[in-house]
Scaffold this motif. Structure first.
Motif, PDB file in Angstrom:
ATOM      1  N   LEU A 111      78.630 -13.301 -24.802  1.00 51.30           N
ATOM      2  CA  LEU A 111      79.526 -12.590 -23.892  1.00 51.30           C
ATOM      3  C   LEU A 111      79.301 -11.097 -24.094  1.00 51.30           C
ATOM      4  O   LEU A 111      79.645 -10.538 -25.134  1.00 51.30           O
ATOM      5  N   MET A 112      78.687 -10.471 -23.113  1.00 51.36           N
ATOM      6  CA  MET A 112      78.456  -9.023 -23.132  1.00 51.36           C
ATOM      7  C   MET A 112      79.311  -8.446 -22.018  1.00 51.36           C
ATOM      8  O   MET A 112      78.829  -8.068 -20.949  1.00 51.36           O
ATOM      9  N   LEU A 113      80.621  -8.419 -22.280  1.00 49.39           N
ATOM     10  CA  LEU A 113      81.596  -8.136 -21.225  1.00 49.39           C
ATOM     11  C   LEU A 113      82.611  -7.092 -21.671  1.00 49.39           C
ATOM     12  O   LEU A 113      82.992  -7.026 -22.843  1.00 49.39           O
ATOM     13  N   LYS A 114      83.079  -6.323 -20.719  1.00 53.43           N
ATOM     14  CA  LYS A 114      84.217  -5.444 -20.952  1.00 53.43           C
ATOM     15  C   LYS A 114      85.495  -6.285 -20.882  1.00 53.43           C
ATOM     16  O   LYS A 114      85.471  -7.448 -20.476  1.00 53.43           O
ATOM     17  N   LEU A 161      78.323  -7.004 -14.121  1.00 52.41           N
ATOM     18  CA  LEU A 161      77.254  -6.729 -13.155  1.00 52.41           C
ATOM     19  C   LEU A 161      76.598  -5.374 -13.401  1.00 52.41           C
ATOM     20  O   LEU A 161      75.374  -5.245 -13.315  1.00 52.41           O
ATOM     21  N   GLU A 162      77.413  -4.345 -13.727  1.00 48.91           N
ATOM     22  CA  GLU A 162      76.844  -3.002 -13.890  1.00 48.91           C
ATOM     23  C   GLU A 162      75.916  -2.899 -15.096  1.00 48.91           C
ATOM     24  O   GLU A 162      75.195  -1.902 -15.254  1.00 48.91           O
ATOM     25  N   LEU A 163      75.912  -3.923 -15.966  1.00 54.69           N
ATOM     26  CA  LEU A 163      75.032  -3.921 -17.131  1.00 54.69           C
ATOM     27  C   LEU A 163      73.694  -4.602 -16.843  1.00 54.69           C
ATOM     28  O   LEU A 163      72.864  -4.742 -17.745  1.00 54.69           O
ATOM     29  N   VAL A 183      74.808 -15.074 -16.342  1.00 55.55           N
ATOM     30  CA  VAL A 183      75.996 -15.194 -15.503  1.00 55.55           C
ATOM     31  C   VAL A 183      76.599 -13.808 -15.267  1.00 55.55           C
ATOM     32  O   VAL A 183      77.037 -13.137 -16.214  1.00 55.55           O
ATOM     33  N   ALA A 184      76.613 -13.377 -14.000  1.00 50.16           N
ATOM     34  CA  ALA A 184      77.128 -12.054 -13.634  1.00 50.16           C
ATOM     35  C   ALA A 184      78.626 -12.137 -13.361  1.00 50.16           C
ATOM     36  O   ALA A 184      79.077 -12.972 -12.571  1.00 50.16           O
ATOM     37  N   ARG A 198      76.441 -16.485 -10.340  1.00 50.63           N
ATOM     38  CA  ARG A 198      77.668 -15.698 -10.176  1.00 50.63           C
ATOM     39  C   ARG A 198      78.810 -16.434 -10.878  1.00 50.63           C
ATOM     40  O   ARG A 198      78.929 -17.660 -10.778  1.00 50.63           O
ATOM     41  N   TYR A 199      79.651 -15.708 -11.594  1.00 51.28           N
ATOM     42  CA  TYR A 199      80.732 -16.330 -12.372  1.00 51.28           C
ATOM     43  C   TYR A 199      81.578 -17.250 -11.499  1.00 51.28           C
ATOM     44  O   TYR A 199      81.957 -18.352 -11.916  1.00 51.28           O
TER      45      TYR A 199
END
Length: 565
Positions: A111-114, A161-163, A183-184, A198-199
């Protein structure tokens, strides 16, 4: 919705007669936090079925509260809100979709998420499958992502997505991961890169059928990579044994946390502090407010807007809040706060006093680590009486302070802090050498040095690798830092040891001045000599605009040691 009946309580007691200690802890905490009076019959039945039907883990919290209080808000993010029923439905669909796409017990995903609801859903979906959710910084470089994905054996990578530019660069070095397993999150239908999932597509699946997931009581549910301030990060394998739930309740019992809380998630969710306290608050069915990212005024704004009652932060966040202009600090109403829980890095004694002077005596300082879970807690009374203390052990923790020979040190002396509890990590992923080096007869150390005072309170004195030996004398950076931080013109301090041909090492202090002051090294040397023994007085003072910190707020002393090297 039918309320709790005596029959339901009797059923609960009869089906859990083998764990009377756990029942006592649960009943005590449920009563004190107000959770007891919010239980309904459907919630109790689900609770009983979960605890007696297999191996519960944090993802089942949402199932329990979805059955008990389905319309209560579980998560707020920006202008979006999700009830416990909605979160449970969504995470179950994500879990079902991931299972059909190849994620299974024992496998992992990144998980590379904000901070956002999808982070919570995806993490708990992996946990529901008894797979490992590997949470990493969204600031990671392509090279770091490649290392972490390879080292953890990740089968999926979730990313904002911006990453995508960073993720796309990393994907070229990950030939074993097809694009469909990227997974975006936060993408509209027309924004998704070619071949990427897409999520929202994961939400189109049927909810997970639990019977399709093999039951095992202590499968890895999270792999958290340490901050890596001294080299490559290590993956701490966090499992959730049956004793995890009572251990969490014992910690809650030491705090003012309640079932009707509004908890502000101010730290990034990939940080252990954020994950731990989000989980603790949602054990009680509290509402969590997710900050996109921490900014001092946003913190105050969200406390006022949502009536926040609890939050968990690292010390540097409180430093930044109190650095705001006085008129800005006074603009926001924060009296709803009942607990500011701080940890993740040492709490400077004076900072703790300043926080309580502004917000009231609602500050709690905990000690814990990714590898050990929550170990000690200092309440406001402790912090007034002994500023900077990490408090006393939370029930269920055993602490030893050992010297290099493995012998316990005397009270008041400094030793390496070893912990034994039910929540120790299973070890470091693919690193038996590091795991073995951290263990002594069932006790685990992350390399922190500590002492214990006559009242049983513990104090962190620094990291073992940061200890300075100058002229044969052990110098603990925390003591020197506390002395310098007491100077009225000093904002922040970090102390390191550097090579010295005469003394072996000499003490060097990095100082951030308060704005508008004219502090110099001569003034600080005089200040230090009046308060510290000779070998502890810094030989060098370096004035800097800011201290280098990693994404979780810890000072990167490795970088400071290289200064002018």
């Amino acid at each position: 919705m039918p309320m709790l009946r005596l029959h339901d309580l009797n059923e609960l007691r009869e089906r859990l007669v083998d764990v009377p200690g756990r029942i006592r802890v649960m009943a005590t905490v449920a009563n004190r936090t107000g959770l007891m009076w919010q239980l309904h019959a459907s919630g109790v039945r689900t609770f009983v079925e979960t605890l007696t039907g297999g191996a519960p883990n944090p993802s089942h919290l949402y199932r329990l509260h979805a059955a008990n209080t389905p319309k209560r808000i579980a998560l707020r993010w920006r202008e979006q809100s999700l009830t416990f029923a909605e979160v449970e439905e969504r995470l179950s669909r994500v879990a079902g979709s991931l299972l059909r796409r190849g994620l299974s017990r024992g496998s992992s995903m990144i998980l590379m998420l904000k901070n956002r609801p999808e982070f919570v859903e995806a993490q708990n979906a992996a946990t529901r499958l008894r797979a490992a959710a590997v949470s990493i910084s969204w600031r990671s470089t392509a090279a770091e992502l490649v290392y972490l994905a390879t080292h953890s054996g990740a089968k999926f990578i979730f990313f904002n997505l911006e990453l995508w530019p960073v993720v796309e660069e990393a994907s070229r070095s990950l030939p074993g991961l097809p694009r469909s397993q990227f997974v975006a999150v936060g993408a509209s239908a027309g924004e998704v890169p070619a071949g990427v999932t897409r999520y929202e597509d994961l939400l189109d699946a049927a909810p997970l059928d639990d019977s399709s997931v093999p039951v095992a009581g202590d499968d890895a549910a999270v792999v958290v990579y340490t901050s890596g301030t001294t080299g490559k990060p290590k993956g701490a394998v966090r499992k959730f044994p049956k004793d995890a739930f009572p251990a969490a309740l014992r910690f809650i019992a030491q705090t003012p946390m309640r079932a009707d809380d509004v908890h502000l998630v101010a730290c990034p969710l990939y940080h252990s502090t954020a994950f731990a306290f989000l989980t603790l608050s949602q054990i009680l069915g509290a509402t969590a407010v997710l900050m996109d990212e921490f900014k001092p005024e946003w913190f105050l704004r969200d406390v006022e807007r949502w009536g926040v009652t609890t939050t968990a932060v690292v010390p540097t966040m409180m430093h930044r809040v109190l650095a705001l202009e006085p008129e800005l600090l006074a603009r926001y109403r924060t009296r709803t706060l009942r607990a500011i829980i701080v940890g993740g890095a040492p709490l400077p004694p004076l900072l703790g006093i300043r926080v309580m002077d502004h917000f009231g005596d609602i500050l709690f300082n905990f000690y814990g680590a990714t590898e050990t879970g929550l170990v000690t807690l200092a309440n406001p009374q402790d912090l007034r009486a002994a500023p900077g203390t990490i408090g006393r052990p939370v029930p269920g923790n055993e602490i030893k302070l050992l010297d290099d020979a493995g012998i316990e040190v005397a009270r008041g002396e400094v030793g390496e802090l070893y912990v034994k509890n039910k929540l120790l990590v299973a070890g470091y992923h693919k690193d038996e050498e590091a795991t073995s080096a951290s263990m002594r007869e069932g006790f685990f150390s992350v390399g922190d040095l500590a002492r214990k005072d006559r009242d049983g309170r513990y104090f962190i004195e620094g990291r073992k690798r940061d200890m300075i030996i100058s002229g044969g004398v052990n110098v603990y950076p925390a003591e020197v830092e506390s002395t310098l931080e007491a100077h009225p013109d000093v904002s922040e301090v970090a102390v390191v040891g550097v090579e010295d041909p005469e003394w072996g090492e000499r003490v060097r202090a990095f100082i951030v001045r308060k704005p508008g002051t004219q502090l110099d090294d001569a003034l600080l040397k005089t200040w230090s000599r009046e308060r510290l023994a000779g070998p502890k007085v810094p030989r060098d003072f370096v004035f800097v605009d800011a201290l280098p910190r990693n994404a979780t707020g810890k000072v990167i002393k490795r970088d400071l040691r290289l200064w002018h090297a």
